[in-house]
Design a protein around this motif. Structure first.
Motif, short mmCIF file in Angstrom:
data_model
loop_
_atom_site.label_atom_id
_atom_site.label_comp_id
_atom_site.label_asym_id
_atom_site.label_seq_id
_atom_site.Cartn_x
_atom_site.Cartn_y
_atom_site.Cartn_z
N TYR A 159 -0.65 15.12 0.55
CA TYR A 159 -0.88 15.03 1.99
C TYR A 159 -2.06 14.11 2.29
O TYR A 159 -1.97 13.22 3.14
CB TYR A 159 -1.13 16.43 2.54
CG TYR A 159 -1.33 16.46 4.03
CD1 TYR A 159 -0.29 16.11 4.90
CD2 TYR A 159 -2.54 16.85 4.58
CE1 TYR A 159 -0.46 16.15 6.26
CE2 TYR A 159 -2.72 16.89 5.96
CZ TYR A 159 -1.67 16.55 6.79
OH TYR A 159 -1.86 16.58 8.14
N LEU A 160 -3.16 14.29 1.58
CA LEU A 160 -4.34 13.46 1.81
C LEU A 160 -4.07 12.01 1.41
O LEU A 160 -4.57 11.08 2.03
CB LEU A 160 -5.54 14.01 1.04
CG LEU A 160 -6.07 15.35 1.55
CD1 LEU A 160 -7.19 15.85 0.65
CD2 LEU A 160 -6.55 15.25 2.98
N ASN A 161 -3.27 11.83 0.37
CA ASN A 161 -2.90 10.48 -0.06
C ASN A 161 -2.17 9.75 1.06
O ASN A 161 -2.49 8.61 1.40
CB ASN A 161 -2.00 10.59 -1.30
CG ASN A 161 -1.84 9.25 -2.01
OD1 ASN A 161 -2.56 8.30 -1.74
ND2 ASN A 161 -0.88 9.20 -2.91
N ILE A 162 -1.19 10.42 1.67
CA ILE A 162 -0.44 9.82 2.76
C ILE A 162 -1.32 9.61 3.99
O ILE A 162 -1.33 8.54 4.60
CB ILE A 162 0.78 10.70 3.12
CG1 ILE A 162 1.79 10.70 1.97
CG2 ILE A 162 1.45 10.22 4.40
CD1 ILE A 162 2.99 11.58 2.19
N VAL A 163 -2.10 10.64 4.33
CA VAL A 163 -2.95 10.56 5.52
C VAL A 163 -3.93 9.40 5.43
O VAL A 163 -4.05 8.57 6.33
CB VAL A 163 -3.72 11.89 5.71
CG1 VAL A 163 -4.87 11.70 6.68
CG2 VAL A 163 -2.77 12.96 6.22
N TYR A 164 -4.65 9.33 4.30
CA TYR A 164 -5.69 8.31 4.21
C TYR A 164 -5.13 6.93 4.00
O TYR A 164 -5.73 5.94 4.44
CB TYR A 164 -6.70 8.69 3.13
CG TYR A 164 -7.75 9.61 3.67
CD1 TYR A 164 -8.74 9.13 4.52
CD2 TYR A 164 -7.72 10.97 3.41
CE1 TYR A 164 -9.68 9.96 5.07
CE2 TYR A 164 -8.66 11.82 3.96
CZ TYR A 164 -9.64 11.31 4.78
OH TYR A 164 -10.57 12.15 5.33
N SER A 165 -4.00 6.80 3.33
CA SER A 165 -3.41 5.47 3.21
C SER A 165 -2.99 4.97 4.59
O SER A 165 -3.12 3.78 4.90
CB SER A 165 -2.21 5.49 2.27
OG SER A 165 -1.14 6.21 2.84
N GLY A 166 -2.50 5.88 5.44
CA GLY A 166 -2.12 5.48 6.79
C GLY A 166 -3.31 5.04 7.61
O GLY A 166 -3.32 3.95 8.19
N ILE A 179 0.84 -1.21 0.00
CA ILE A 179 0.00 0.00 0.00
C ILE A 179 0.87 1.25 0.00
O ILE A 179 0.63 2.21 -0.75
CB ILE A 179 -0.94 -0.01 1.22
CG1 ILE A 179 -1.98 -1.13 1.08
CG2 ILE A 179 -1.64 1.34 1.38
CD1 ILE A 179 -2.83 -1.33 2.32
N GLN A 180 1.91 1.24 0.83
CA GLN A 180 2.79 2.41 0.90
C GLN A 180 3.54 2.62 -0.42
O GLN A 180 3.71 3.76 -0.88
CB GLN A 180 3.80 2.27 2.05
CG GLN A 180 3.22 1.85 3.39
CD GLN A 180 2.02 2.65 3.82
OE1 GLN A 180 1.97 3.86 3.64
NE2 GLN A 180 1.02 1.97 4.38
N PHE A 181 3.98 1.52 -1.03
CA PHE A 181 4.73 1.62 -2.28
C PHE A 181 3.85 2.18 -3.40
O PHE A 181 4.27 3.05 -4.17
CB PHE A 181 5.28 0.25 -2.67
CG PHE A 181 6.17 0.28 -3.88
CD1 PHE A 181 7.46 0.79 -3.80
CD2 PHE A 181 5.72 -0.20 -5.10
CE1 PHE A 181 8.29 0.82 -4.92
CE2 PHE A 181 6.54 -0.17 -6.22
CZ PHE A 181 7.82 0.34 -6.13
N GLN A 202 5.98 5.44 7.20
CA GLN A 202 4.58 5.22 7.56
C GLN A 202 4.26 3.73 7.63
O GLN A 202 3.52 3.28 8.50
CB GLN A 202 3.66 5.89 6.54
CG GLN A 202 2.19 5.65 6.82
CD GLN A 202 1.28 6.54 6.01
OE1 GLN A 202 0.86 7.58 6.47
NE2 GLN A 202 0.99 6.15 4.78
N GLY A 203 4.83 2.96 6.70
CA GLY A 203 4.62 1.51 6.74
C GLY A 203 5.13 0.90 8.03
O GLY A 203 4.47 0.05 8.64
#
Length: 275
Positions: free
Chosen positions: A45-52, A15-17, A121-122
Motif C-alpha cells: 500500500y505504501l509503495n503504491i501511495v508514495y510512488s503516486g 516508475i509504475q512498472f 495509477q500511471g
C-alpha cells in the motif's frame, strides 16, 4: 523547456512498472512468510501511495522550464506539490493506524490485478497533470487574470474541503465508540463522499487557472484532467467500492438507509438518483 511529453510518459510508466515488480516480487519472498500478511499489505500500500505522490511531484518538476519560470507556473506547480505531499502524509498516517486498506484485499495475491492497479495509477498521474504539464511548457508570460485567481481559489476550496473531510472521518474512526457506526456529521452530513468532491474541485480549479494559457488542442486535451478524475472516483476506484463496503457493513441499519436516502452521494445539496 521541460522534458517533452513522450519522455514524461515513459518516466511515469517506468516508475509504475518498477513499483509493480517490487510489489509482486516481495509478495513471493520467504520474508513474507516469516513476517506475515500485515507487513506485506503495509509495504504494498505504501509503495503504491508514495510512488503516486512522488510521481506527481517528479513529473511536475521535470516539466518546468529549466531557464525561467513565470509566477503563474510557480503557483500552479506549488499547488501540485502541496496536494501530493499532503496526500502522501495523510495516507501514510492512515495505513499506520488502520494496518491495511481493504481496497487491496483482492489484489495482493494476484500479480495481474496488481499490474492493473499500477498502470491505472500511471494513467491517473499523467492525465490529471495534463493542464499543468502544458502550462509549464510555455515561454510566454502574461499578466495574471481573473481566470487564474478563480482557478486557484477553486483549487484552495477543494483542497481544504478534502483535508477537512479526511480529518473529520479520521477523528470519527479513531473514536472506539464509533467502531460500528458510520459518519454523518460535519461535511459528511452534506455529502457521502465530501473528500472526493473536494479533490474533483481541486483539479477542476487547476484546469481553469491554466485554460487561458492553453491553445488549440491543448484546451480539449487538458480538460480530460477533471473529467478523468471525476469518472475515476465516481465509477471506478472510489465511490462504487466504498458504497458497496458501506452497504455490507451498515446495510441492516435503518439509520444508514435514512442517511443514504437523504444525503447526496457527491455534490453537497444536489441529490442525484441513488447509485
Amino acid at each position: 523547456m521541460g522534458l517533452q511529453f513522450g519522455k514524461l510518459i515513459c518516466i511515469d510508466f517506468a516508475i509504475q512498472f518498477i513499483g509493480w515488480i517490487i510489489s509482486a516480487k516481495f509478495r513471493t519472498e520467504k520474508y513474507f512468510d516469516l513476517t506475515g500478511n500485515k507487513l506485506y499489505i503495509e509495504f504494498m500500500y505504501l509503495n503504491i501511495v508514495y510512488s503516486g505522490s512522488l510521481t506527481f511531484i517528479l513529473l511536475t518538476y521535470l516539466s518546468r522550464n529549466s531557464t525561467r519560470q513565470t509566477l503563474r507556473q510557480k503557483i500552479q506547480s506549488s499547488c501540485i506539490f502541496i496536494w501530493a505531499l499532503r496526500l502522501g502524509a495523510f495516507l501514510f498516517y492512515r495505513i499506520l493506524k488502520a494496518g491495511k486498506d481493504s481496497r487491496f484485499d483482492r489484489m495482493r495475491n494476484s500479480p495481474s490485478k496488481l499490474f492493473t492497479a499500477w498502470m491505472l495509477q500511471g494513467l491517473w498521474v499523467i492525465i490529471t497533470l495534463l493542464p499543468t504539464l502544458y502550462l509549464n511548457r510555455k515561454h510566454v508570460d502574461k499578466p495574471l487574470t481573473k481566470t487564474d485567481y478563480i482557478g486557484w481559489s477553486m483549487w484552495l476550496f477543494g483542497f481544504l474541503f478534502e483535508v477537512i473531510a479526511d480529518k473529520q472521518k479520521m477523528t470519527f474512526k479513531n473514536n472506539l465508540n464509533n467502531k460500528e457506526n458510520f459518519i454523518s456529521t460535519g461535511l459528511w452530513k452534506y455529502s457521502r463522499h465530501p473528500n472526493y468532491f473536494g479533490e474533483i474541485c481541486s483539479w477542476l480549479g487547476l484546469y481553469i487557472s491554466s485554460s487561458h494559457m492553453l491553445v488549440g488542442y491543448e484546451k480539449f486535451i487538458g480538460i480530460l484532467s477533471p473529467i478523468f478524475v471525476t469518472c475515476l472516483l465516481s465509477f471506478v476506484s472510489g465511490i462504487p467500492i466504498l458504497e458497496r463496503q458501506a452497504m455490507k457493513l451498515f446495510g441492516t441499519n435503518p439509520a444508514y438507509h435514512t442517511y443514504r436516502n437523504r444525503t447526496p452521494i457527491l455534490i453537497p445539496f444536489i441529490n442525484f438518483p441513488r447509485i
